[in-house]
Design a protein around this motif. Structure first.
Motif, PDB file in Angstrom:
ATOM      1  N   ILE A 122      51.247  98.308  39.841  1.00 23.11           N
ATOM      2  CA  ILE A 122      50.734  97.442  41.145  1.00 23.11           C
ATOM      3  C   ILE A 122      51.291  95.974  41.166  1.00 23.11           C
ATOM      4  CG2 ILE A 122      48.765  96.570  42.269  1.00 23.11           C
ATOM      5  CD1 ILE A 122      46.861  98.627  41.046  1.00 23.11           C
ATOM      6  N   GLN A 123      52.081  95.972  42.363  1.00 26.07           N
ATOM      7  CA  GLN A 123      52.652  94.591  42.807  1.00 26.07           C
ATOM      8  C   GLN A 123      51.477  93.988  43.642  1.00 26.07           C
ATOM      9  OE1 GLN A 123      56.782  94.931  44.092  1.00 26.07           O
ATOM     10  NE2 GLN A 123      56.658  96.976  43.875  1.00 26.07           N
ATOM     11  N   PHE A 124      51.099  92.868  42.889  1.00 25.48           N
ATOM     12  CA  PHE A 124      50.174  92.044  43.311  1.00 25.48           C
ATOM     13  C   PHE A 124      50.686  91.004  44.158  1.00 25.48           C
ATOM     14  CE2 PHE A 124      45.397  90.114  42.671  1.00 25.48           C
ATOM     15  CZ  PHE A 124      45.586  89.488  43.743  1.00 25.48           C
ATOM     16  N   MET A 125      50.910  90.890  45.512  1.00 23.75           N
ATOM     17  CA  MET A 125      51.679  90.034  46.256  1.00 23.75           C
ATOM     18  C   MET A 125      50.725  89.016  46.737  1.00 23.75           C
ATOM     19  SD  MET A 125      54.578  91.409  45.624  1.00 23.75           S
ATOM     20  CE  MET A 125      55.645  90.545  47.003  1.00 23.75           C
ATOM     21  N   LEU A 126      50.749  87.665  46.406  1.00 23.87           N
ATOM     22  CA  LEU A 126      49.978  86.714  47.048  1.00 23.87           C
ATOM     23  C   LEU A 126      50.510  85.706  48.239  1.00 23.87           C
ATOM     24  CD1 LEU A 126      47.310  85.094  46.829  1.00 23.87           C
ATOM     25  CD2 LEU A 126      48.521  83.563  45.038  1.00 23.87           C
ATOM     26  N   LEU A 127      50.027  85.800  49.403  1.00 24.37           N
ATOM     27  CA  LEU A 127      50.385  84.900  50.459  1.00 24.37           C
ATOM     28  C   LEU A 127      49.670  83.644  50.489  1.00 24.37           C
ATOM     29  CD1 LEU A 127      51.346  87.736  51.163  1.00 24.37           C
ATOM     30  CD2 LEU A 127      51.324  87.138  53.404  1.00 24.37           C
ATOM     31  N   ASP A 128      49.928  82.339  50.152  1.00 27.20           N
ATOM     32  CA  ASP A 128      49.434  81.092  49.965  1.00 27.20           C
ATOM     33  C   ASP A 128      49.197  80.590  51.283  1.00 27.20           C
ATOM     34  OD1 ASP A 128      48.197  79.001  49.101  1.00 27.20           O
ATOM     35  OD2 ASP A 128      49.934  78.154  47.936  1.00 27.20           O
ATOM     36  N   ARG A 129      48.249  80.649  51.947  1.00 26.04           N
ATOM     37  CA  ARG A 129      48.167  80.039  53.493  1.00 26.04           C
ATOM     38  C   ARG A 129      47.010  79.253  53.615  1.00 26.04           C
ATOM     39  NH1 ARG A 129      50.333  85.305  56.652  1.00 26.04           N
ATOM     40  NH2 ARG A 129      52.450  85.369  55.757  1.00 26.04           N
ATOM     41  N   ILE A 130      47.078  78.289  54.848  1.00 29.14           N
ATOM     42  CA  ILE A 130      45.917  77.896  55.038  1.00 29.14           C
ATOM     43  C   ILE A 130      44.787  78.724  55.605  1.00 29.14           C
ATOM     44  CG2 ILE A 130      46.908  75.523  55.783  1.00 29.14           C
ATOM     45  CD1 ILE A 130      46.630  76.186  58.479  1.00 29.14           C
ATOM     46  N   GLN A 131      43.496  78.323  55.541  1.00 28.43           N
ATOM     47  CA  GLN A 131      42.214  79.390  55.709  1.00 28.43           C
ATOM     48  C   GLN A 131      42.579  80.211  57.130  1.00 28.43           C
ATOM     49  OE1 GLN A 131      38.797  79.601  54.041  1.00 28.43           O
ATOM     50  NE2 GLN A 131      37.446  79.719  55.685  1.00 28.43           N
ATOM     51  N   GLN A 132      42.689  79.357  58.006  1.00 22.59           N
ATOM     52  CA  GLN A 132      42.752  80.088  59.604  1.00 22.59           C
ATOM     53  C   GLN A 132      43.907  81.020  59.583  1.00 22.59           C
ATOM     54  OE1 GLN A 132      43.361  76.747  62.349  1.00 22.59           O
ATOM     55  NE2 GLN A 132      45.492  76.572  61.728  1.00 22.59           N
TER      56      GLN A 132
END
Length: 299
Positions: A122-132
């Motif tokens: 499984i490729q766990f892809m994280l998008l780091d973004r502000i909450q909104q």
């Protein structure tokens, strides 16, 4: 119109063999059941599909048109259902998850590492973004799910709390409040603060706690990342209120971290679109994040 898949399959079997008995044997139905299914289908369509005599079954023009298209459509449907069913046993693929900065830095690394150990395909892809932006990504379907601080409004989303994270006070070690084992919110009255900005899911909760405890503070700087906040505190610009999870597990050299009382905490939640089921792979990762948080992420 209430045409059933069973009626279509029965019709296609009769059309192929031009015989009700053989069609019944092929699909496991009695001849009367086959006849009844054809009559129901014709009734729903308002057309005769078959001309039946004691000697033969002949397709009408409408029957010929339906049979010619139906064979391909049912074949594609069967393949689609097989593909979808295969997802349940799939072991590899991408799962996209969005998280706000403090969670991306201090919760998600442990989750990604756990996924790599338990399900390396499984490729766990994280998008780091502000909450909104995390919430917008969930709503648009860009990501499978998100990890957020309790949002003020999310009626269209499904939320599940996985962790409670208390707020703490961060000061230079020489600050008078650093000498206490814990600090009351009321003791912050009159202090200069360096806080996360309003793009953070935590800021609303911090402001509410200060107001509730009648702590009137001058906010000197509002910043987007905890590391920048800590540097400002080191420089003596002000002290800070931060979520405990925003403090590195190794601590903050040169700074003191003290519990705030009464305890005020933020709820860390998993979020996905309401009434939309996760894929089996995304469901696996959702549960893995739950388990990792429950196992004891530093807080």
């Amino acid at each position: 119109m209430n045409v059933t898949l069973r009626q279509l399959r029965v019709f296609l079997s009769v059309a192929g063999g031009r015989n009700f008995s053989r069609a019944g044997d092929e699909i496991g139905l009695s001849q009367p059941a086959v006849s009844r299914s054809i009559v129901e289908l014709e009734s729903q369509l308002g057309l005769r599909l078959l001309d039946r005599t004691t000697r033969e079954v002949v397709l009408t023009e409408a029957g010929q048109s339906l049979a010619a298209r139906l064979d391909r459509l049912l074949e594609e449907l069967d393949q689609t259902l097989q593909d979808v069913a295969g997802l349940a046993s799939a072991r590899g693929g991408k799962v996209r998850v969005a998280g706000s900065p403090t969670l991306s830095a201090n919760l998600m690394p442990a989750c990604i590492a756990a996924c790599a150990r338990q399900a390396p395909a499984i490729q766990f892809m994280l998008l780091d973004r502000i909450q909104q932006d995390v919430l917008a990504s969930v709503r648009s379907g860009e990501v499978d799910f998100g990890v957020v601080i309790e949002p003020s409004s999310a009626e269209d989303l499904y939320l599940e709390t996985i962790l409670s994270d208390p707020f703490v006070l961060v000061t230079p070690r020489a600050h008078p409040l650093a000498g206490k084992k814990s600090v009351r919110w009321t003791a912050l009255d009159g202090e200069s603060l360096v806080l996360l900005d309003h793009a953070s899911g935590s800021r609303r909760l911090i402001d509410d706690a200060l107001a509730l405890n009648a702590a009137k503070c001058a906010v000197k700087q509002e910043l987007g990342h905890p590391t920048t906040v800590f540097r400002m505190v080191e420089a003596g610009i002000g002290i800070s209120v931060m979520p405990a999870l925003g403090v590195p597990p190794s601590g903050l050299p040169g700074l003191a971290v003290r519990p705030l009382t009464p305890r005020v905490q933020r709820s860390i939640m998993l979020v996905r679109r309401r009434n939309r089921a996760l894929s089996p792979l995304a469901e696996f990762v959702w549960k893995l994040v739950q388990a990792t948080a429950k196992a004891g992420v530093p807080a």
